[in-house]
Design a protein around this motif. Structure first.
Motif, mmCIF file in Angstrom:
data_model
loop_
_atom_site.group_PDB
_atom_site.id
_atom_site.type_symbol
_atom_site.label_atom_id
_atom_site.label_comp_id
_atom_site.label_asym_id
_atom_site.label_seq_id
_atom_site.Cartn_x
_atom_site.Cartn_y
_atom_site.Cartn_z
ATOM 1 N N ALA A 1 0.839 -1.204 0.000
ATOM 2 C CA ALA A 1 0.000 0.000 0.000
ATOM 3 C C ALA A 1 0.871 1.251 0.000
ATOM 4 C CB ALA A 1 -0.937 -0.002 1.207
ATOM 5 N N GLU A 2 1.936 1.240 0.772
ATOM 6 C CA GLU A 2 2.840 2.392 0.818
ATOM 7 C C GLU A 2 3.546 2.583 -0.527
ATOM 8 O OE1 GLU A 2 5.073 5.630 2.591
ATOM 9 O OE2 GLU A 2 3.061 4.807 2.654
ATOM 10 N N PHE A 3 3.981 1.499 -1.157
ATOM 11 C CA PHE A 3 4.619 1.605 -2.470
ATOM 12 C C PHE A 3 3.643 2.136 -3.507
ATOM 13 C CE2 PHE A 3 8.839 -0.701 -2.850
ATOM 14 C CZ PHE A 3 9.176 -0.507 -1.528
ATOM 15 N N ARG A 4 2.395 1.680 -3.459
ATOM 16 C CA ARG A 4 1.394 2.213 -4.395
ATOM 17 C C ARG A 4 1.215 3.714 -4.189
ATOM 18 N NH1 ARG A 4 -1.273 -2.840 -3.073
ATOM 19 N NH2 ARG A 4 -1.244 -4.188 -4.915
ATOM 20 N N ARG A 5 1.208 4.141 -2.921
ATOM 21 C CA ARG A 5 1.093 5.580 -2.622
ATOM 22 C C ARG A 5 2.294 6.331 -3.171
ATOM 23 N NH1 ARG A 5 2.746 9.522 0.627
ATOM 24 N NH2 ARG A 5 4.221 8.239 1.782
ATOM 25 N N LEU A 6 3.493 5.795 -2.957
ATOM 26 C CA LEU A 6 4.719 6.454 -3.428
ATOM 27 C C LEU A 6 4.773 6.502 -4.951
ATOM 28 C CD1 LEU A 6 7.255 4.879 -0.904
ATOM 29 C CD2 LEU A 6 6.394 7.242 -0.912
ATOM 30 N N ILE A 7 4.357 5.427 -5.589
ATOM 31 C CA ILE A 7 4.328 5.391 -7.058
ATOM 32 C C ILE A 7 3.287 6.381 -7.573
ATOM 33 C CG2 ILE A 7 3.694 3.951 -9.038
ATOM 34 C CD1 ILE A 7 5.035 1.590 -7.443
ATOM 35 N N GLY A 8 2.133 6.418 -6.932
ATOM 36 C CA GLY A 8 1.092 7.381 -7.316
ATOM 37 C C GLY A 8 1.583 8.811 -7.199
ATOM 38 N N ALA A 9 2.329 9.099 -6.124
ATOM 39 C CA ALA A 9 2.878 10.452 -5.939
ATOM 40 C C ALA A 9 3.888 10.785 -7.024
ATOM 41 C CB ALA A 9 3.526 10.568 -4.554
ATOM 42 N N ALA A 10 4.667 9.795 -7.439
ATOM 43 C CA ALA A 10 5.666 10.025 -8.490
ATOM 44 C C ALA A 10 5.005 10.299 -9.835
ATOM 45 C CB ALA A 10 6.588 8.817 -8.614
ATOM 46 N N MET A 11 3.771 9.855 -9.976
ATOM 47 C CA MET A 11 3.076 10.001 -11.254
ATOM 48 C C MET A 11 2.103 11.175 -11.254
ATOM 49 S SD MET A 11 2.608 6.001 -12.191
ATOM 50 C CE MET A 11 2.155 6.309 -13.892
ATOM 51 N N GLN A 12 2.277 12.114 -10.337
ATOM 52 C CA GLN A 12 1.423 13.292 -10.254
ATOM 53 C C GLN A 12 2.065 14.461 -11.003
ATOM 54 O OE1 GLN A 12 -1.677 13.389 -8.640
ATOM 55 N NE2 GLN A 12 -1.304 11.200 -8.672
ATOM 56 N N GLY A 13 1.246 15.408 -11.354
ATOM 57 C CA GLY A 13 1.710 16.664 -11.932
ATOM 58 C C GLY A 13 2.512 16.480 -13.204
ATOM 59 N N GLY A 14 3.577 17.244 -13.302
ATOM 60 C CA GLY A 14 4.410 17.250 -14.496
ATOM 61 C C GLY A 14 5.105 15.929 -14.764
ATOM 62 N N ASN A 15 5.285 15.121 -13.727
ATOM 63 C CA ASN A 15 5.954 13.831 -13.910
ATOM 64 C C ASN A 15 5.057 12.801 -14.576
ATOM 65 O OD1 ASN A 15 8.416 14.554 -12.816
ATOM 66 N ND2 ASN A 15 7.791 14.011 -10.740
ATOM 67 N N ALA A 16 3.751 12.941 -14.468
ATOM 68 C CA ALA A 16 2.822 11.930 -14.964
ATOM 69 C C ALA A 16 3.067 11.617 -16.433
ATOM 70 C CB ALA A 16 1.387 12.375 -14.744
ATOM 71 N N THR A 17 3.146 12.634 -17.251
ATOM 72 C CA THR A 17 3.343 12.420 -18.684
ATOM 73 C C THR A 17 4.690 11.775 -18.952
ATOM 74 O OG1 THR A 17 1.966 14.333 -19.137
ATOM 75 C CG2 THR A 17 3.370 13.559 -20.932
ATOM 76 N N ARG A 18 5.718 12.243 -18.269
ATOM 77 C CA ARG A 18 7.068 11.705 -18.464
ATOM 78 C C ARG A 18 7.124 10.226 -18.083
ATOM 79 N NH1 ARG A 18 11.423 14.660 -15.120
ATOM 80 N NH2 ARG A 18 9.559 15.863 -15.003
ATOM 81 N N VAL A 19 6.542 9.867 -16.952
ATOM 82 C CA VAL A 19 6.567 8.470 -16.504
ATOM 83 C C VAL A 19 5.759 7.602 -17.461
ATOM 84 C CG1 VAL A 19 5.870 6.878 -14.666
ATOM 85 C CG2 VAL A 19 6.957 9.049 -14.079
ATOM 86 N N GLN A 20 4.570 8.054 -17.831
ATOM 87 C CA GLN A 20 3.735 7.272 -18.758
ATOM 88 C C GLN A 20 4.440 7.075 -20.097
ATOM 89 O OE1 GLN A 20 1.158 5.558 -18.149
ATOM 90 N NE2 GLN A 20 0.539 6.349 -16.178
ATOM 91 N N THR A 21 5.084 8.121 -20.603
ATOM 92 C CA THR A 21 5.815 8.020 -21.863
ATOM 93 C C THR A 21 6.958 7.030 -21.734
ATOM 94 O OG1 THR A 21 5.230 10.288 -22.435
ATOM 95 C CG2 THR A 21 7.123 9.326 -23.595
ATOM 96 N N SER A 22 7.686 7.111 -20.639
ATOM 97 C CA SER A 22 8.797 6.190 -20.398
ATOM 98 C C SER A 22 8.302 4.747 -20.357
ATOM 99 C CB SER A 22 9.489 6.547 -19.084
ATOM 100 O OG SER A 22 10.503 5.620 -18.793
ATOM 101 N N LEU A 23 7.198 4.522 -19.672
ATOM 102 C CA LEU A 23 6.660 3.162 -19.583
ATOM 103 C C LEU A 23 6.204 2.652 -20.947
ATOM 104 C CD1 LEU A 23 4.646 3.454 -16.250
ATOM 105 C CD2 LEU A 23 6.709 2.081 -16.636
ATOM 106 N N LYS A 24 5.606 3.511 -21.754
ATOM 107 C CA LYS A 24 5.133 3.100 -23.078
ATOM 108 C C LYS A 24 6.290 2.849 -24.041
ATOM 109 C CE LYS A 24 0.672 5.351 -22.790
ATOM 110 N NZ LYS A 24 -0.125 6.502 -23.171
ATOM 111 N N ASN A 25 7.391 3.588 -23.895
ATOM 112 C CA ASN A 25 8.525 3.455 -24.808
ATOM 113 C C ASN A 25 9.470 2.320 -24.443
ATOM 114 O OD1 ASN A 25 7.696 5.600 -26.385
ATOM 115 N ND2 ASN A 25 8.871 7.090 -25.214
ATOM 116 N N ALA A 26 9.275 1.698 -23.321
ATOM 117 C CA ALA A 26 10.232 0.710 -22.835
ATOM 118 C C ALA A 26 9.787 -0.727 -23.094
ATOM 119 C CB ALA A 26 10.465 0.923 -21.339
ATOM 120 N N GLU A 27 9.226 -0.980 -24.247
ATOM 121 C CA GLU A 27 8.733 -2.309 -24.589
ATOM 122 C C GLU A 27 7.860 -2.882 -23.480
ATOM 123 O OE1 GLU A 27 11.146 -5.182 -26.695
ATOM 124 O OE2 GLU A 27 12.804 -3.759 -26.672
ATOM 125 N N PRO A 28 6.690 -2.334 -23.292
ATOM 126 C CA PRO A 28 5.813 -2.813 -22.220
ATOM 127 C C PRO A 28 5.588 -4.324 -22.292
ATOM 128 C CG PRO A 28 4.888 -0.884 -23.286
ATOM 129 C CD PRO A 28 6.080 -1.291 -24.089
#
Length: 185
Positions: free
Chosen positions: A95-122
């Motif tokens: 639960a804590e890791f999900r919270r930390l990951i969710g926080a990392a994917m907020q604001g300006g980082n959200a697009t960057r993280v999503q793009t990185s995940l999509k470009n890394a051979e999902p």
């Protein structure tokens, strides 16, 4: 463009595109300490079992490297034959890791993280504890922005993203140590 601050000095005004990167989320210290202790115990087991194997010398032979990897994985599987999901990533830690990951994917980082995940051979696999990571499936990297919010790991293990899951992977044995299902939104 400048704005005035109370001491009468001018400070640069930040535009929407110039927002500073958010600080990493503050993790729950007790949960992180618990997780780190569990990882340390796994690390001790890994090192102990690896020391029982004949030391692998530098070699270009894929066969020798894979044999060593398989032997280490076999020993770890045997030592952890009762291992199950949640041994390292307990319910509270997950639960804590999900919270930390969710926080990392907020604001300006959200697009960057999503793009990185999509470009890394999902990769979309159903992985199980103590199973080998399939050798014919690429390892998806974990975006650095996510890693900044998660506890540091020793060299023996690493975080990997598989679909929406976060896995803890034994690097030398290519073995799944634990999984947090649906950790990535």
């Amino acid at each position: 463009m400048f704005c005035t601050i109370s001491a009468g000095l001018a400070a640069p005004r930040l535009g929407a595109q110039d927002k500073p990167a958010p600080e990493p989320a503050k993790p729950d210290a007790t949960l992180v300490a618990d997780f780190e202790q569990r990882v340390t115990e796994y690390q001790k087991l890994h090192k102990s079992l690896e020391s029982e194997l004949k030391r692998l010398k530098r070699t270009p032979s894929q066969e020798k490297i894979q044999h060593h990897q398989h032997e280490l994985a076999r020993k770890i599987r045997e030592a952890r034959r009762t291992a199950k999901q949640g041994d390292l990533f307990t319910t509270a830690i997950s639960a804590e890791f999900r919270r930390l990951i969710g926080a990392a994917m907020q604001g300006g980082n959200a697009t960057r993280v999503q793009t990185s995940l999509k470009n890394a051979e999902p990769v979309a696999l159903k992985l199980h504890i103590n199973e080998a990571y399939p050798s014919n499936v690429p390892l998806q990297s974990t975006p650095p922005t996510l890693l900044l919010n998660l506890p540091k790991l020793p060299a023996e293990v690493e975080y990997r993203v598989v679909g929406h899951d976060l896995i803890l992977l034994d690097v030398a044995a290519k073995l799944i140590v634990d999984v947090i299902p649906n950790a990535i939104p």
